[in-house]
Write a protein that holds these residues in place. Structure first.
Motif, PDB file in Angstrom:
ATOM      1  N   UNK A   1      -1.209  10.825   1.058  1.00  0.00           N
ATOM      2  CA  UNK A   1      -1.805   9.532   0.737  1.00  0.00           C
ATOM      3  C   UNK A   1      -2.963   9.647  -0.244  1.00  0.00           C
ATOM      4  N   UNK A   2      -3.360  10.848  -0.560  1.00  0.00           N
ATOM      5  CA  UNK A   2      -4.531  10.996  -1.429  1.00  0.00           C
ATOM      6  C   UNK A   2      -4.337  10.385  -2.822  1.00  0.00           C
ATOM      7  N   UNK A   3      -3.181  10.582  -3.487  1.00  0.00           N
ATOM      8  CA  UNK A   3      -3.031   9.949  -4.803  1.00  0.00           C
ATOM      9  C   UNK A   3      -3.018   8.416  -4.681  1.00  0.00           C
ATOM     10  N   UNK A   9       2.989   4.656   5.312  1.00  0.00           N
ATOM     11  CA  UNK A   9       2.758   4.108   6.642  1.00  0.00           C
ATOM     12  C   UNK A   9       2.274   5.252   7.545  1.00  0.00           C
ATOM     13  N   UNK A  10       1.317   4.956   8.439  1.00  0.00           N
ATOM     14  CA  UNK A  10       0.691   6.016   9.246  1.00  0.00           C
ATOM     15  C   UNK A  10       1.572   6.541  10.368  1.00  0.00           C
ATOM     16  N   UNK A  11       2.267   5.642  11.067  1.00  0.00           N
ATOM     17  CA  UNK A  11       3.094   6.087  12.195  1.00  0.00           C
ATOM     18  C   UNK A  11       4.533   6.308  11.730  1.00  0.00           C
ATOM     19  N   UNK A  12       5.324   6.941  12.572  1.00  0.00           N
ATOM     20  CA  UNK A  12       6.736   7.168  12.228  1.00  0.00           C
ATOM     21  C   UNK A  12       7.541   5.912  12.581  1.00  0.00           C
ATOM     22  N   UNK A  13       8.118   5.226  11.591  1.00  0.00           N
ATOM     23  CA  UNK A  13       8.816   3.968  11.884  1.00  0.00           C
ATOM     24  C   UNK A  13      10.138   4.126  12.647  1.00  0.00           C
ATOM     25  N   UNK A  29       8.419  -5.119   6.928  1.00  0.00           N
ATOM     26  CA  UNK A  29       7.129  -5.548   7.480  1.00  0.00           C
ATOM     27  C   UNK A  29       6.304  -4.398   8.045  1.00  0.00           C
ATOM     28  N   UNK A  30       7.006  -3.304   8.419  1.00  0.00           N
ATOM     29  CA  UNK A  30       6.307  -2.120   8.943  1.00  0.00           C
ATOM     30  C   UNK A  30       5.662  -1.353   7.782  1.00  0.00           C
ATOM     31  N   UNK A  31       6.307  -1.390   6.619  1.00  0.00           N
ATOM     32  CA  UNK A  31       5.864  -0.603   5.475  1.00  0.00           C
ATOM     33  C   UNK A  31       4.632  -1.216   4.813  1.00  0.00           C
ATOM     34  N   UNK A  32       3.800  -0.361   4.165  1.00  0.00           N
ATOM     35  CA  UNK A  32       2.589  -0.892   3.514  1.00  0.00           C
ATOM     36  C   UNK A  32       2.942  -1.736   2.284  1.00  0.00           C
ATOM     37  N   UNK A  33       2.072  -2.649   1.942  1.00  0.00           N
ATOM     38  CA  UNK A  33       2.262  -3.463   0.725  1.00  0.00           C
ATOM     39  C   UNK A  33       2.002  -2.573  -0.484  1.00  0.00           C
ATOM     40  N   UNK A  41       6.008   5.277   0.915  1.00  0.00           N
ATOM     41  CA  UNK A  41       6.554   6.418   1.661  1.00  0.00           C
ATOM     42  C   UNK A  41       6.433   6.215   3.163  1.00  0.00           C
ATOM     43  N   UNK A  42       7.309   6.895   3.885  1.00  0.00           N
ATOM     44  CA  UNK A  42       7.168   6.988   5.337  1.00  0.00           C
ATOM     45  C   UNK A  42       7.683   8.347   5.751  1.00  0.00           C
ATOM     46  N   UNK A  43       7.305   8.793   6.956  1.00  0.00           N
ATOM     47  CA  UNK A  43       7.894  10.043   7.441  1.00  0.00           C
ATOM     48  C   UNK A  43       8.397   9.849   8.874  1.00  0.00           C
TER      49      UNK A  43
END
Length: 239
Positions: A1-3, A9-13, A29-33, A41-43
């Motif tokens: 998330x640094x760049x 998203x912080x949690x694993x969806x 809706x779970x994903x960031x705007x 991205x998500x993990x």
């Protein structure tokens, strides 16, 4: 998330494995705007071993880029067991779970801790939907010994400027992992969470030897499929 061009998203969806029936709108809706040009991205590590995940992701967006962090499957299996043990101290020993038949040395490949490390098997499923050029494999070992080098590859793969460099990392001796700090920022550095860096239980060397033998052909196949040698066998012979 640094760049600044990455939003994650912080949690694993767990959308493409556990929550798929909730529909794409739920996932959105779970994903960031994000703005145009930013990367979302998500993990969720379990996607890699979920049979339906590649097809589902492909049907959502076939140009999705995928990043998979892999490490020596023997260490990975022990780490997996250690995490389960911390939640369920009553489970049998690693040695008991790892074998179908200890006398014959038959490994139980149906135990998820072991099955997940058969990377070639899982990758075969992904390659039916995605070209290798859309998948980046990050070495879990090099992520510890050379975090900036591995992060440079990630940033190149995502088409980002190399913003995260050596000066962002320092080594945390207690955990045995690098931590990330923003050089221009005085806030506390980001280290891996409490669940990372747990001390592994002592495993019978014979069991480790048998596991290495079990994984070796799969590792070789994985190296051939990815065109990358992760040197897991070599690393073992050094010890």
């Amino acid at each position: 998330r640094a760049p600044p061009d990455v939003r994650a998203v912080g949690t694993e969806p767990h959308f493409f494995d556990r929550n798929y029936e909730k529909g794409l709108e739920w996932y959105r809706n779970v994903m960031p705007k994000t703005l145009d040009g930013q990367i979302t991205m998500e993990k969720t590590p379990s996607y890699f071993v979920t049979n339906e995940a590649p097809r589902r992701i492909h049907s959502m967006a076939k140009d999705t880029k995928l990043i998979v962090v892999v490490r020596n499957p023997v260490t990975r299996a022990i780490s997996d067991y250690t995490q389960t043990l911390s939640k369920k101290p009553e489970i049998p020993t690693f040695e008991v779970l790892a074998f179908k038949n200890r006398t014959l040395g038959l490994i139980d490949a149906s135990w998820s801790a072991i099955r997940i490390g058969i990377y070639a098997l899982h990758l075969e499923n992904w390659l039916q939907y995605f070209p290798l050029s859309q998948i980046l494999f990050v070495s879990g070992e090099r992520l510890i010994t050379d975090p900036a080098g591995e992060m440079a590859k990630v940033q190149d793969f995502l088409g980002l400027k190399r913003i995260v460099t050596e000066k962002h990392f320092y080594f945390n001796k207690t955990k045995g992992f690098p931590c990330l700090k923003k050089p221009e920022d005085s806030s506390a550095p980001r280290c891996l969470g409490k669940s990372k860096g747990r001390t592994h239980p002592k495993i019978d060397p014979d069991v480790i030897h048998r596991l290495r033998k079990f994984y070796k052909p799969f590792n070789v196949m994985f190296y051939q499929m990815t065109g990358q040698d992760f040197q897991w066998e070599q690393e073992e012979s050094d010890k």
